[in-house]
Design an enzyme around this catalytic site. Structure first.
Site, PDB file in Angstrom:
ATOM      1  N   ILE A 107       2.105   1.509  -1.867  1.00 30.34           N
ATOM      2  CA  ILE A 107       1.868   1.227  -0.526  1.00 30.34           C
ATOM      3  C   ILE A 107       2.482  -0.251  -0.246  1.00 30.34           C
ATOM      4  CG2 ILE A 107      -0.500   0.939  -0.460  1.00 30.34           C
ATOM      5  CD1 ILE A 107       1.790   2.372   2.224  1.00 30.34           C
ATOM      6  N   GLU A 165      -4.613   6.978   3.307  1.00 25.67           N
ATOM      7  CA  GLU A 165      -5.852   7.148   2.803  1.00 25.67           C
ATOM      8  C   GLU A 165      -6.091   6.927   1.282  1.00 25.67           C
ATOM      9  OE1 GLU A 165      -6.233   9.580   0.446  1.00 25.67           O
ATOM     10  OE2 GLU A 165      -4.228   9.995   1.139  1.00 25.67           O
ATOM     11  N   GLY A 305       0.053   9.866  -1.711  1.00 28.57           N
ATOM     12  CA  GLY A 305      -1.025   9.577  -0.831  1.00 28.57           C
ATOM     13  C   GLY A 305      -0.866   8.019  -0.346  1.00 28.57           C
ATOM     14  N   GLU A 306      -1.987   7.296   0.182  1.00 27.15           N
ATOM     15  CA  GLU A 306      -2.227   6.022   0.338  1.00 27.15           C
ATOM     16  C   GLU A 306      -1.253   5.413   1.354  1.00 27.15           C
ATOM     17  OE1 GLU A 306      -0.116   3.541  -3.151  1.00 27.15           O
ATOM     18  OE2 GLU A 306      -1.528   4.492  -4.163  1.00 27.15           O
ATOM     19  N   GLY A 307      -0.575   6.352   2.013  1.00 25.78           N
ATOM     20  CA  GLY A 307       0.416   6.157   3.139  1.00 25.78           C
ATOM     21  C   GLY A 307       1.681   5.723   2.734  1.00 25.78           C
TER      22      GLY A 307
END
Length: 338
Positions: A107, A165, A305-307
């Site tokens: 990210i 997230e 994930g993690e944006g």
């Protein structure tokens, strides 16, 4: 404008749809008229034109600019991990938060390329939520506090917000929230997450069914407390704060989208200002996007994930708005055919 939101009553939140800003039809109509005058064949930019109109309506500007992009990654830990639903220890959540803060995660690289300012919000990682098979994951006050944390993290001067997230065990939370909001067997919503095998996915489904049975009488926002996690509640709070400030939101993949499923179940209009970044490789995401009536911008087979998907989609949204606001009209360019 985020301080206008007072998180003191979970069940009052659906009513906010009546008072929060709505899509500016006049700005969108003016933007549509501008689209018809740009130096290109009508409709030739495809979905980019649709995205530009979406941003125009939510920013209330027929010729918007996306100069300030904010990225938030919310992190939490989950008591449901006591049921063995994830092969990794919960210490990994804090370790990954440290990696984000040090600039070493995917990210970080994608936000740098996309031109987004990244903040990571760790939510009481040393105190996991409760095991939802034994009781509610969070009390109402804990849920409201996490929502307020997410809302407070939103910069009201941002032009667009991307959300992600991190939390070991939160693919189980996502499946539970999606199943709770839209029904169907838990197995339809469960995927591999961070590496579950067939046995692990079967366990997840059984655990979720137990949680759904225990909390079936609760309303949509109460189920956020019963089944969700602090990062899911914080994502809901951030989405609501963005709406108050007329900031369009790009949700990441399955877990981020499922985080706001309680809002959709309570009042679908609360997500009108949200785009979905990408079609996650998690099998429940396609079902969830269909239930929400939203089409992801990208489909790259991602499930990190993690944006990460939201940061990539930000580039598409920026491109759409740059073309819309920066291109010359036929008259301005002296091109015949306008």
């Amino acid at each position: 404008m985020t301080n206008e939101l007072i998180f003191d009553d979970l069940n009052a939140i659906p009513g906010w749809a009546k008072t929060l800003p709505s899509f500016d039809e006049d700005a969108a109509e003016a933007a549509r008229a501008r689209q018809a005058e740009l130096t290109k064949p009508p409709g030739s930019l495809g979905r980019l034109e649709e995205i530009a109109l979406f941003v125009s309506g939510w920013r209330g500007d027929p010729k918007p600019r996306l100069e300030r992009a904010q990225a938030l990654v919310l992190a939490g830990n989950h008591g449901i991990c006591a049921q063995g639903v994830n092969p990794f220890p919960q210490e990994v959540t804090a370790q990954m938060v440290a990696n984000f803060e040090a600039g070493g995660a995917a990210i970080n690289q994608l936000c740098r390329v996309a031109g987004a300012d990244l903040s990571v919000i760790a939510l009481e990682l040393d105190t996991p939520t409760g095991d939802f098979t034994e009781g509610p994951a969070m009390r109402f006050d804990e849920t409201l506090e996490a929502m307020a944390r997410g809302a407070e993290a939103v910069d009201p001067s941002a032009d667009i917000l991307i959300l992600g997230e991190m939390g070991i065990g939160n693919s189980t939370i996502a499946a539970a929230l999606a199943a709770s909001a839209f029904g169907g067997p838990a197995a339809d919503w469960v995927g591999r997450g961070t590496g579950s095998d067939e046995g692990g996915m079967s366990l997840k489904a059984r655990v979720i069914e137990a949680g759904l049975s225990r909390h079936e009488a609760a309303g949509p926002m109460e189920r956020l407390a019963a089944l969700g996690g602090r990062e899911q509640a914080a994502i809901c709070g951030a989405v609501l704060a963005a709406r108050a400030a007329r900031i369009p939101v790009i949700l990441d993949g399955y877990i981020c989208t499922a985080s706001v499923a309680p809002l959709a179940a309570a009042e679908p209009r609360l997500l009108d200002h949200c785009l979905i970044a990408h079609a996650s490789a998690e099998p429940g995401h396609a079902r969830l996007c269909a239930a929400l009536g939203k089409r992801p911008i990208l489909d790259l087979g991602m499930a990190l994930g993690e944006g990460s998907g939201a940061a990539l989609a930000l580039g598409i949204v920026k491109g759409a708005v740059a073309c819309h606001s920066g291109m010359a009209t036929f008259a301005e360019a002296g091109v015949a055919g306008g």
